[in-house]
Design an enzyme around this catalytic site. Structure first.
Site, PDB file in Angstrom:
ATOM      1  N   ASN A 198      38.601  78.486  66.158  1.00 34.04           N
ATOM      2  CA  ASN A 198      37.848  77.254  66.419  1.00 34.04           C
ATOM      3  C   ASN A 198      38.051  76.802  67.861  1.00 34.04           C
ATOM      4  OD1 ASN A 198      40.463  76.731  65.402  1.00 34.04           O
ATOM      5  ND2 ASN A 198      39.929  74.692  64.710  1.00 34.04           N
ATOM      6  N   ILE A 199      36.976  76.281  68.418  1.00 32.25           N
ATOM      7  CA  ILE A 199      36.955  75.860  69.821  1.00 32.25           C
ATOM      8  C   ILE A 199      36.394  74.435  69.864  1.00 32.25           C
ATOM      9  CG2 ILE A 199      36.045  76.354  72.124  1.00 32.25           C
ATOM     10  CD1 ILE A 199      35.686  79.305  71.136  1.00 32.25           C
ATOM     11  N   GLU A 245      34.866  80.396  61.793  1.00 29.49           N
ATOM     12  CA  GLU A 245      33.948  81.285  61.059  1.00 29.49           C
ATOM     13  C   GLU A 245      32.659  81.493  61.842  1.00 29.49           C
ATOM     14  OE1 GLU A 245      35.587  78.622  59.971  1.00 29.49           O
ATOM     15  OE2 GLU A 245      35.656  78.513  57.788  1.00 29.49           O
ATOM     16  N   CYS A 271      29.549  75.920  57.953  1.00 35.28           N
ATOM     17  CA  CYS A 271      29.880  77.352  57.944  1.00 35.28           C
ATOM     18  C   CYS A 271      29.351  78.027  56.676  1.00 35.28           C
ATOM     19  CB  CYS A 271      31.385  77.555  58.070  1.00 35.28           C
ATOM     20  SG  CYS A 271      31.981  77.174  59.730  1.00 35.28           S
TER      21      CYS A 271
HETATM   22  N1  THU Z   1      37.615  74.227  61.006  1.00 36.71           N
HETATM   23  C1  THU Z   1      37.347  75.559  61.083  1.00 36.71           C
HETATM   24  O1  THU Z   1      37.342  76.156  62.180  1.00 36.71           O
HETATM   25  N2  THU Z   1      37.098  76.227  59.938  1.00 36.71           N
HETATM   26  C2  THU Z   1      37.254  75.702  58.689  1.00 36.71           C
HETATM   27  O2  THU Z   1      37.077  76.422  57.703  1.00 36.71           O
HETATM   28  C3  THU Z   1      37.633  74.289  58.531  1.00 36.71           C
HETATM   29  C4  THU Z   1      37.613  73.474  59.781  1.00 36.71           C
HETATM   30  C5  THU Z   1      37.954  73.521  62.254  1.00 36.71           C
HETATM   31  C6  THU Z   1      36.980  72.515  62.788  1.00 36.71           C
HETATM   32  C7  THU Z   1      37.879  71.676  63.669  1.00 36.71           C
HETATM   33  O3  THU Z   1      38.061  72.346  64.924  1.00 36.71           O
HETATM   34  C8  THU Z   1      39.212  71.688  62.942  1.00 36.71           C
HETATM   35  O4  THU Z   1      39.168  72.808  62.076  1.00 36.71           O
HETATM   36  C9  THU Z   1      39.492  70.426  62.146  1.00 36.71           C
HETATM   37  O5  THU Z   1      38.418  70.094  61.326  1.00 36.71           O
END
Ligand code: THU
Length: 131
Positions: free
Chosen positions: A42-43, A55, A89
């Site tokens: 995640n970014i 994802e 996602c």
């Molecule tokens: N996030 C993800 O990258 N994937 C997930 O399945 C759940 C949430 C991220 C989004 C944000 O950067 C952080 O987690 C907190 O919500």
């Protein structure tokens, strides 16, 4: 590649997450049917809604590379239960994955749960609804 190996790849890329705001790193590993691996973390962004989940980073990397046939996805975060992918996602997964494709959701303790794309987003809105 088995699901535990895929989970390990997701854990490795999770270390690259850019999460100064949530401090909640997530990793994703997407395997194509041809055996290629696409990794995503995640970014986040100071303008919060611009942030992207792990994802979708993995899926968009693969799609932008011309890949369309996918085998399995693993997602991992430091959660009590296997991490739950967000609704956006799930919608993107339903666009690009077969209904029966396996998505392995896990955590750092190696609790692992496997769900299909359809189980993650039943009765999804998709391309056929636009015709
Ligand atoms: N996030 C993800 O990258 N994937 C997930 O399945 C759940 C949430 C991220 C989004 C944000 O950067 C952080 O987690 C907190 O919500």
């Amino acid at each position: 590649m088995d699901k535990l190996n895929l989970l390990e790849k997701a854990k490795e890329i999770r270390e690259r997450a850019y999460v100064p705001y949530s401090k909640f790193p997530v990793g994703a590993a997407l395997l194509t049917k041809s055996g290629k691996l696409y990794l995503g973390c995640n970014i986040e962004n100071a303008a919060y809604p611009v942030s992207l989940c792990a994802e979708r980073v993995a899926i968009f990397k693969a799609i932008s590379d011309g890949e369309t046939e996918f085998e399995q996805l693993a997602v991992v975060a430091d959660t009590d239960r296997p991490v739950s992918p967000c609704g956006s996602c799930r919608q993107v997964m339903s666009e690009f994955f077969d209904k029966k494709m396996e998505v392995h959701i896990g955590n750092l303790k190696n609790d692992l749960k496997t769900m299909t794309t359809e189980e993650l987003l039943p009765y999804s809105f998709g391309p056929n609804d636009l015709t």
